[in-house]
Design a protein around this motif. Structure first.
Motif, PDB file in Angstrom:
ATOM      1  N   MET A  77     -55.938   0.611  40.809  1.00  0.00           N
ATOM      2  CA  MET A  77     -54.739   0.527  41.645  1.00  0.00           C
ATOM      3  C   MET A  77     -54.090  -0.843  41.547  1.00  0.00           C
ATOM      4  SD  MET A  77     -55.604   2.821  45.056  1.00  0.00           S
ATOM      5  CE  MET A  77     -57.212   2.079  45.393  1.00  0.00           C
ATOM      6  N   LEU A  78     -54.912  -1.896  41.555  1.00  0.00           N
ATOM      7  CA  LEU A  78     -54.364  -3.242  41.448  1.00  0.00           C
ATOM      8  C   LEU A  78     -53.685  -3.469  40.099  1.00  0.00           C
ATOM      9  CD1 LEU A  78     -57.223  -5.373  43.078  1.00  0.00           C
ATOM     10  CD2 LEU A  78     -54.997  -4.810  44.050  1.00  0.00           C
ATOM     11  N   GLU A  79     -54.333  -3.041  39.025  1.00  0.00           N
ATOM     12  CA  GLU A  79     -53.757  -3.215  37.687  1.00  0.00           C
ATOM     13  C   GLU A  79     -52.428  -2.455  37.569  1.00  0.00           C
ATOM     14  OE1 GLU A  79     -54.485  -5.246  35.502  1.00  0.00           O
ATOM     15  OE2 GLU A  79     -56.632  -5.472  35.116  1.00  0.00           O
ATOM     16  N   PHE A  80     -52.394  -1.248  38.071  1.00  0.00           N
ATOM     17  CA  PHE A  80     -51.175  -0.438  37.956  1.00  0.00           C
ATOM     18  C   PHE A  80     -50.022  -1.076  38.720  1.00  0.00           C
ATOM     19  CE2 PHE A  80     -48.250   2.902  39.262  1.00  0.00           C
ATOM     20  CZ  PHE A  80     -47.986   3.512  38.046  1.00  0.00           C
ATOM     21  N   TYR A  81     -50.281  -1.472  39.966  1.00  0.00           N
ATOM     22  CA  TYR A  81     -49.209  -2.046  40.774  1.00  0.00           C
ATOM     23  C   TYR A  81     -48.806  -3.433  40.303  1.00  0.00           C
ATOM     24  CZ  TYR A  81     -49.246   1.731  44.201  1.00  0.00           C
ATOM     25  OH  TYR A  81     -49.126   2.951  44.826  1.00  0.00           O
ATOM     26  N   GLN A  82     -49.676  -4.073  39.508  1.00  0.00           N
ATOM     27  CA  GLN A  82     -49.324  -5.376  38.966  1.00  0.00           C
ATOM     28  C   GLN A  82     -48.588  -5.272  37.635  1.00  0.00           C
ATOM     29  OE1 GLN A  82     -49.773  -8.813  40.250  1.00  0.00           O
ATOM     30  NE2 GLN A  82     -49.571  -7.324  41.892  1.00  0.00           N
ATOM     31  N   GLY A  83     -48.444  -4.061  37.122  1.00  0.00           N
ATOM     32  CA  GLY A  83     -47.650  -3.865  35.918  1.00  0.00           C
ATOM     33  C   GLY A  83     -48.404  -3.477  34.674  1.00  0.00           C
ATOM     34  N   ASP A  84     -49.730  -3.616  34.670  1.00  0.00           N
ATOM     35  CA  ASP A  84     -50.516  -3.211  33.501  1.00  0.00           C
ATOM     36  C   ASP A  84     -50.851  -1.724  33.667  1.00  0.00           C
ATOM     37  OD1 ASP A  84     -52.176  -2.883  31.334  1.00  0.00           O
ATOM     38  OD2 ASP A  84     -53.328  -4.721  31.679  1.00  0.00           O
ATOM     39  N   LYS A  85     -49.867  -0.881  33.415  1.00  0.00           N
ATOM     40  CA  LYS A  85     -49.996   0.543  33.712  1.00  0.00           C
ATOM     41  C   LYS A  85     -51.014   1.243  32.821  1.00  0.00           C
ATOM     42  CE  LYS A  85     -45.414   0.832  35.740  1.00  0.00           C
ATOM     43  NZ  LYS A  85     -44.128   1.556  35.823  1.00  0.00           N
ATOM     44  N   ASP A  86     -51.082   0.848  31.555  1.00  0.00           N
ATOM     45  CA  ASP A  86     -52.032   1.496  30.645  1.00  0.00           C
ATOM     46  C   ASP A  86     -53.473   1.273  31.089  1.00  0.00           C
ATOM     47  OD1 ASP A  86     -49.997   2.474  29.077  1.00  0.00           O
ATOM     48  OD2 ASP A  86     -50.044   0.803  27.657  1.00  0.00           O
ATOM     49  N   ARG A  87     -53.806   0.025  31.385  1.00  0.00           N
ATOM     50  CA  ARG A  87     -55.175  -0.265  31.853  1.00  0.00           C
ATOM     51  C   ARG A  87     -55.405   0.347  33.236  1.00  0.00           C
ATOM     52  NH1 ARG A  87     -58.548  -5.091  33.926  1.00  0.00           N
ATOM     53  NH2 ARG A  87     -60.603  -4.541  33.108  1.00  0.00           N
ATOM     54  N   GLY A  88     -54.360   0.324  34.056  1.00  0.00           N
ATOM     55  CA  GLY A  88     -54.485   0.899  35.380  1.00  0.00           C
ATOM     56  C   GLY A  88     -54.840   2.374  35.320  1.00  0.00           C
ATOM     57  N   VAL A  89     -54.143   3.128  34.465  1.00  0.00           N
ATOM     58  CA  VAL A  89     -54.402   4.564  34.329  1.00  0.00           C
ATOM     59  C   VAL A  89     -55.803   4.804  33.777  1.00  0.00           C
ATOM     60  CG1 VAL A  89     -53.740   6.655  33.078  1.00  0.00           C
ATOM     61  CG2 VAL A  89     -51.987   5.205  34.099  1.00  0.00           C
ATOM     62  N   LYS A  90     -56.192   4.000  32.804  1.00  0.00           N
ATOM     63  CA  LYS A  90     -57.522   4.157  32.213  1.00  0.00           C
ATOM     64  C   LYS A  90     -58.612   3.965  33.265  1.00  0.00           C
ATOM     65  CE  LYS A  90     -60.431   2.490  28.412  1.00  0.00           C
ATOM     66  NZ  LYS A  90     -60.519   1.543  27.266  1.00  0.00           N
ATOM     67  N   LEU A  91     -58.426   2.972  34.126  1.00  0.00           N
ATOM     68  CA  LEU A  91     -59.397   2.715  35.180  1.00  0.00           C
ATOM     69  C   LEU A  91     -59.367   3.820  36.232  1.00  0.00           C
ATOM     70  CD1 LEU A  91     -58.825  -1.126  35.579  1.00  0.00           C
ATOM     71  CD2 LEU A  91     -60.966  -0.044  34.863  1.00  0.00           C
ATOM     72  N   LEU A  92     -58.182   4.278  36.577  1.00  0.00           N
ATOM     73  CA  LEU A  92     -58.051   5.341  37.577  1.00  0.00           C
ATOM     74  C   LEU A  92     -58.722   6.632  37.119  1.00  0.00           C
ATOM     75  CD1 LEU A  92     -54.364   4.768  38.729  1.00  0.00           C
ATOM     76  CD2 LEU A  92     -56.420   4.395  40.098  1.00  0.00           C
ATOM     77  N   GLU A  93     -58.722   6.858  35.823  1.00  0.00           N
ATOM     78  CA  GLU A  93     -59.388   8.049  35.285  1.00  0.00           C
ATOM     79  C   GLU A  93     -60.894   8.013  35.572  1.00  0.00           C
ATOM     80  OE1 GLU A  93     -58.334  10.750  34.081  1.00  0.00           O
ATOM     81  OE2 GLU A  93     -56.405  10.486  33.114  1.00  0.00           O
ATOM     82  N   GLY A  94     -61.445   6.815  35.651  1.00  0.00           N
ATOM     83  CA  GLY A  94     -62.872   6.684  35.906  1.00  0.00           C
ATOM     84  C   GLY A  94     -63.199   6.422  37.370  1.00  0.00           C
ATOM     85  N   ALA A  95     -62.179   6.515  38.232  1.00  0.00           N
ATOM     86  CA  ALA A  95     -62.388   6.240  39.653  1.00  0.00           C
ATOM     87  C   ALA A  95     -63.217   7.326  40.316  1.00  0.00           C
ATOM     88  CB  ALA A  95     -61.033   6.120  40.363  1.00  0.00           C
ATOM     89  N   SER A  96     -63.866   6.956  41.389  1.00  0.00           N
ATOM     90  CA  SER A  96     -64.660   7.908  42.156  1.00  0.00           C
ATOM     91  C   SER A  96     -63.778   9.006  42.725  1.00  0.00           C
ATOM     92  CB  SER A  96     -65.378   7.184  43.301  1.00  0.00           C
ATOM     93  OG  SER A  96     -65.952   8.106  44.196  1.00  0.00           O
ATOM     94  N   LEU A  97     -64.269  10.230  42.704  1.00  0.00           N
ATOM     95  CA  LEU A  97     -63.528  11.342  43.299  1.00  0.00           C
ATOM     96  C   LEU A  97     -63.375  11.158  44.796  1.00  0.00           C
ATOM     97  CD1 LEU A  97     -65.062  14.405  41.401  1.00  0.00           C
ATOM     98  CD2 LEU A  97     -62.829  13.341  41.027  1.00  0.00           C
ATOM     99  N   ARG A  98     -64.235  10.351  45.387  1.00  0.00           N
ATOM    100  CA  ARG A  98     -64.178  10.121  46.825  1.00  0.00           C
ATOM    101  C   ARG A  98     -63.107   9.105  47.219  1.00  0.00           C
ATOM    102  NH1 ARG A  98     -68.250  12.345  49.661  1.00  0.00           N
ATOM    103  NH2 ARG A  98     -70.002  13.221  48.501  1.00  0.00           N
TER     104      ARG A  98
END
Length: 247
Positions: free
Chosen positions: A98-119
């Motif tokens: 979430m931090l990476e995406f909102y800071q502008g690094d959308k590609d890394r942000g999405v990659k990290l979000l894909e591995g985020a906890s379902l909770r």
């Protein structure tokens, strides 16, 4: 997880050593093993927790001071602890995404979000919205469908899921989503209103969720919210403006 494996290994060693030495019956060995496993795991969890809490407090301070990159680095330094604490890795990755995406690094942000906890409902919600804005409607619906099953009391998530379904021409499914949510939370006024709107074949009103909704980027905020929306998300602070030379 290392903590579980270590606690089981030590408890088996201690619990059944008495059986092998003929100190007690094997039934007592099982009893001691289970009890020791719990005690050892709690001790390990407390020890690791003493490292996690200061790190999370540091992340909060860094965000409040506008040092978001440092906050991301602090979170990244916490990742090895995920081997000791169940589900910690997915939660830390979610925050980083979430931090990476909102800071502008959308590609890394999405990659990290894909591995985020379902909770982590907020992270899964953001990922679903990103997919939707990219034109991947079915993929977005899949993300939110799974997230809704896990986070059954997250009003914005369920309403956003229903909103996407209505946009996709699946108003009946949208009603089913809100109906299921209202069984868990009967006090959500925005959900009640949107349920009534769907029943009357009207457009859902997501503005009731205020800034939380507009931060997802699916609709443009009213003009009076323009300045607020240009500011960083909750938990962030804009960097100070540079002074002009000679001014």
């Amino acid at each position: 997880m290392y903590s579980i494996l270590l606690s089981l290994s030590l408890s088996l060693l201690l619990g059944f050593s008495g059986v092998f030495l003929d100190w007690w019956h094997w039934a007592w060995g099982i009893f001691f093993t289970l009890g020791l496993a719990v005690v050892i795991w709690v001790l390990i969890a407390r020890r690791v927790g003493k490292q996690i809490q200061p790190a999370m407090e540091q992340v909060q301070r860094q965000m409040q001071q506008g040092h978001v990159k440092l906050a991301i680095q602090t979170l990244e330094d916490m990742l090895p602890l995920g081997k000791w604490v169940p589900m910690l890795h997915g939660q830390v990755v979610a925050q980083m995404g979430m931090l990476e995406f909102y800071q502008g690094d959308k590609d890394r942000g999405v990659k990290l979000l894909e591995g985020a906890s379902l909770r982590n409902a907020d992270a899964r919600l953001l990922l679903g919205c990103i997919r939707y804005k990219s034109g991947e409607t079915e993929r977005a619906l899949g993300v939110l469908q799974l997230a809704a099953k896990v986070s059954k009391k997250h009003a914005l998530l369920h309403n956003t899921y229903a909103w996407m379904l209505q946009k996709a021409g699946k108003a009946d499914e949208a009603q089913a989503v809100l109906a299921a949510f209202l069984k868990k939370d009967k006090t959500s006024a925005p959900t009640k209103d949107n349920m009534l709107r769907l029943q009357n074949k009207q457009r859902m009103n997501m503005a009731q969720f205020d800034m939380q909704w507009y931060a997802l980027g699916l609709e443009s905020p009213p003009s009076q919210m323009g300045v607020q929306m240009r500011r960083a998300p909750k938990g962030f602070r804009e960097p100070p403006k540079s002074k002009k030379k000679g001014g």
